[in-house]
Design a protein around this motif. Structure first.
Motif, PDB file in Angstrom:
ATOM      1  N   TRP A  61       0.950  -1.241  -0.060  1.00 11.30           N
ATOM      2  CA  TRP A  61      -0.042   0.060  -0.028  1.00 11.30           C
ATOM      3  C   TRP A  61       0.882   1.172   0.060  1.00 11.30           C
ATOM      4  N   ARG A  62       1.962   1.217   0.680  1.00  9.76           N
ATOM      5  CA  ARG A  62       2.748   2.331   0.915  1.00  9.76           C
ATOM      6  C   ARG A  62       3.403   2.746  -0.260  1.00  9.76           C
ATOM      7  N   GLU A 109       0.603   2.497  -3.735  1.00  8.17           N
ATOM      8  CA  GLU A 109      -0.327   3.593  -3.641  1.00  8.17           C
ATOM      9  C   GLU A 109      -0.038   4.786  -3.120  1.00  8.17           C
ATOM     10  N   VAL A 111       0.160   5.526  -0.090  1.00  6.54           N
ATOM     11  CA  VAL A 111      -1.050   5.644   1.022  1.00  6.54           C
ATOM     12  C   VAL A 111      -0.378   6.052   2.565  1.00  6.54           C
ATOM     13  N   ASP A 116      -3.939   6.410   7.271  1.00  3.25           N
ATOM     14  CA  ASP A 116      -4.954   5.673   6.145  1.00  3.25           C
ATOM     15  C   ASP A 116      -4.404   4.085   6.368  1.00  3.25           C
ATOM     16  N   ILE A 117      -3.112   3.947   6.367  1.00  2.00           N
ATOM     17  CA  ILE A 117      -2.983   2.185   6.271  1.00  2.00           C
ATOM     18  C   ILE A 117      -3.412   1.718   7.816  1.00  2.00           C
ATOM     19  N   ARG A 128      -7.264   1.148   7.359  1.00  2.00           N
ATOM     20  CA  ARG A 128      -7.292  -0.155   6.919  1.00  2.00           C
ATOM     21  C   ARG A 128      -7.190  -1.255   7.351  1.00  2.00           C
ATOM     22  N   THR A 181      -3.867  11.322   1.885  1.00  2.00           N
ATOM     23  CA  THR A 181      -3.520  10.251   0.785  1.00  2.00           C
ATOM     24  C   THR A 181      -4.410  10.462  -0.435  1.00  2.00           C
ATOM     25  N   VAL A 182      -5.620  11.058  -0.159  1.00  2.00           N
ATOM     26  CA  VAL A 182      -6.618  11.102  -1.298  1.00  2.00           C
ATOM     27  C   VAL A 182      -6.899  12.601  -1.531  1.00  2.00           C
TER      28      VAL A 182
END
Length: 447
Positions: free
Chosen positions: A228-229, A232, A234, A238-239, A242, A336-337
């Motif tokens: 993820w890191r 993406e 992230v 945020d990780i 999740r 992140t987003v």
């Protein structure tokens, strides 16, 4: 005949950290040796001692309370700082200070000589039980050259001894890491594989050494988080969100002190996990300063020691680990987003955290007349040379239109295969040209 004048003596002692020596034995031994070395007209009236390293700075000496952990059968009147403070007072209660040997004053020459000089300037003499000395109070001039020579030699030997032991200890820890042995609690993702100690005497006591092997449940969590890191980009928070969705599949880490466990993932947990290089399969030592004034602070990466070969099964390849470390450089203080989760936010920016100015700084979003813009406006003192003094505002739609045109023609367009072949041919031609230039350079210097 006149009675001999009584000399009031203060005992100063020190023993190393409590996990390396036994203060209940060391301090009484030092006190006994000092008492036996004194002449009959000298009496120890006060006792000062500490349980601490002799390599600490003088300003940091005597501030610990490790002596309170032991029942030391020598009454304590204070620390070395209390001794120095009283020595400089006109109403001090002693005339001479005695130690077992000069290394008890300090393991660094400049520290022990500084203490000796401060005492002498206050009119207090420092003697050691293993050195020749006399406490004759007559006015005859005392010969002290042999004492000074002995003390300076012993000070140099004491400092050399400590430095030599530290260097050998460092080499020993490097060899320990090179052989794959882990120190301390296994990091998240691994479990301890204990093996008998290679030294027979320690093996007979049941002492073991520890290798690392992947944890069947935690190992996949580490691999997933690194993906993820790195792939993406992230953020750690945020990780953590999740992972907290399913705490059975993704069990949170347990600190060395279980009472401090919070029972779920935090951004700090994720950050610690993603920054641990042991997940690459290499044993890494000296990431943190554990002793002295380090207080578990992180050491610079340049001071880490990596084993040359992999010593345990990796949970992530080295390339992915490096990419994960580089993510923070590109998304510092960025979400992140692009969507802003703040319910009071009036606008979001589609390309947030993805646009960079030519100066290397991330461009941030601004709104004007209900239109989205991206700007780079560093402060004057942080503005690099050549950077425009006036802040350029670029509309978001220009970036979006340009990106859409690039993707439609170069990535998803009808002629993408032809463009790819042309690009590959150009790359091959450049590589061939570079090879020919190297060969020509070699021929120039060939005999």
């Amino acid at each position: 005949m006149n009675e001999p004048q009584i000399v009031r003596v203060a005992f100063i002692g020190r023993t190393s950290t409590q996990d390396q020596q036994d203060p209940t034995l060391s301090i009484p031994r030092q006190f006994r040796n000092c008492t036996q070395a004194l002449p009959s007209n000298a009496v120890i009236v006060l006792c000062f001692y500490d349980v601490e390293s002799g390599r600490k700075k003088l300003s940091a000496r005597g501030d610990g309370n490790a002596h309170e952990l032991f029942e030391i059968p020598v009454p304590r009147d204070g620390s070395i700082q209390d001794l120095l403070e009283e020595a400089e007072r006109p109403d001090r209660r002693f005339d001479v200070v005695i130690c077992e040997e000069i290394g008890r004053i300090g393991r660094r020459t400049h520290i022990s000589t500084n203490i000796e000089n401060r005492l002498e300037e206050a009119g207090v003499r420092l003697v050691a039980s293993d050195e020749p000395f006399s406490l004759d109070v007559s006015h005859r001039r005392e010969k002290r050259s042999t004492q000074v020579l002995t003390r300076r030699v012993k000070q140099g030997v004491a400092e050399w001894y400590v430095m030599d032991m530290l260097e050998k200890s460092w080499d020993g820890f490097e060899t320990h890491a090179e052989q794959g042995y882990n120190i301390g609690k296994p990091c998240y993702g691994y479990q301890a594989k204990r093996v008998p100690h290679p030294v027979p005497a320690k093996r007979a006591k049941g002492i073991k050494k520890t290798f690392l092997e992947p944890h069947p449940v935690e190992g996949p969590v580490v691999t997933k988080a690194f993906h993820w890191r790195a792939a993406e980009r992230v953020g750690c928070e945020d990780i953590a969100r999740r992972l907290n969705v399913d705490l059975v599949t993704n069990p949170p880490p347990t600190p060395p002190d279980p009472e401090r466990a919070v029972g779920f993932w935090t951004g700090a947990n994720v950050r610690d996990m993603l920054s641990n290089p042991k997940h690459t399969g290499h044993m890494v030592w000296n990431r943190r300063a554990r002793k002295g004034g380090g207080r578990n602070r992180a050491n610079p990466v340049s001071e880490w020691y990596w084993s040359t070969e992999k010593t345990h099964k990796p949970l992530v390849d080295l390339e992915t680990f490096v990419l994960a470390q580089q993510v923070s450089l590109h998304r510092e203080r960025s979400r992140t987003v692009s969507e802003n989760r703040n319910p009071e936010a009036k606008r979001t920016y589609k390309l947030r955290s993805f646009l960079f100015c030519s100066c290397g700084r991330r461009m941030h979003g601004k709104s004007k007349h209900e239109r989205a813009y991206y700007v780079c406006a560093p402060k004057k003192e942080w503005r690099p040379e050549g950077h425009p003094s006036s802040t350029p505002w670029i509309q978001e739609r220009y970036f979006v239109e340009g990106l859409a045109a690039f993707l439609s023609s170069r990535v998803f367009g009808r002629y993408r295969q032809r463009l790819l072949e042309a690009n590959l041919q150009a790359v091959n031609e450049d590589a061939q040209q570079d090879r020919q230039q190297r060969l020509s350079m070699v021929s120039l210097f060939s005999p």
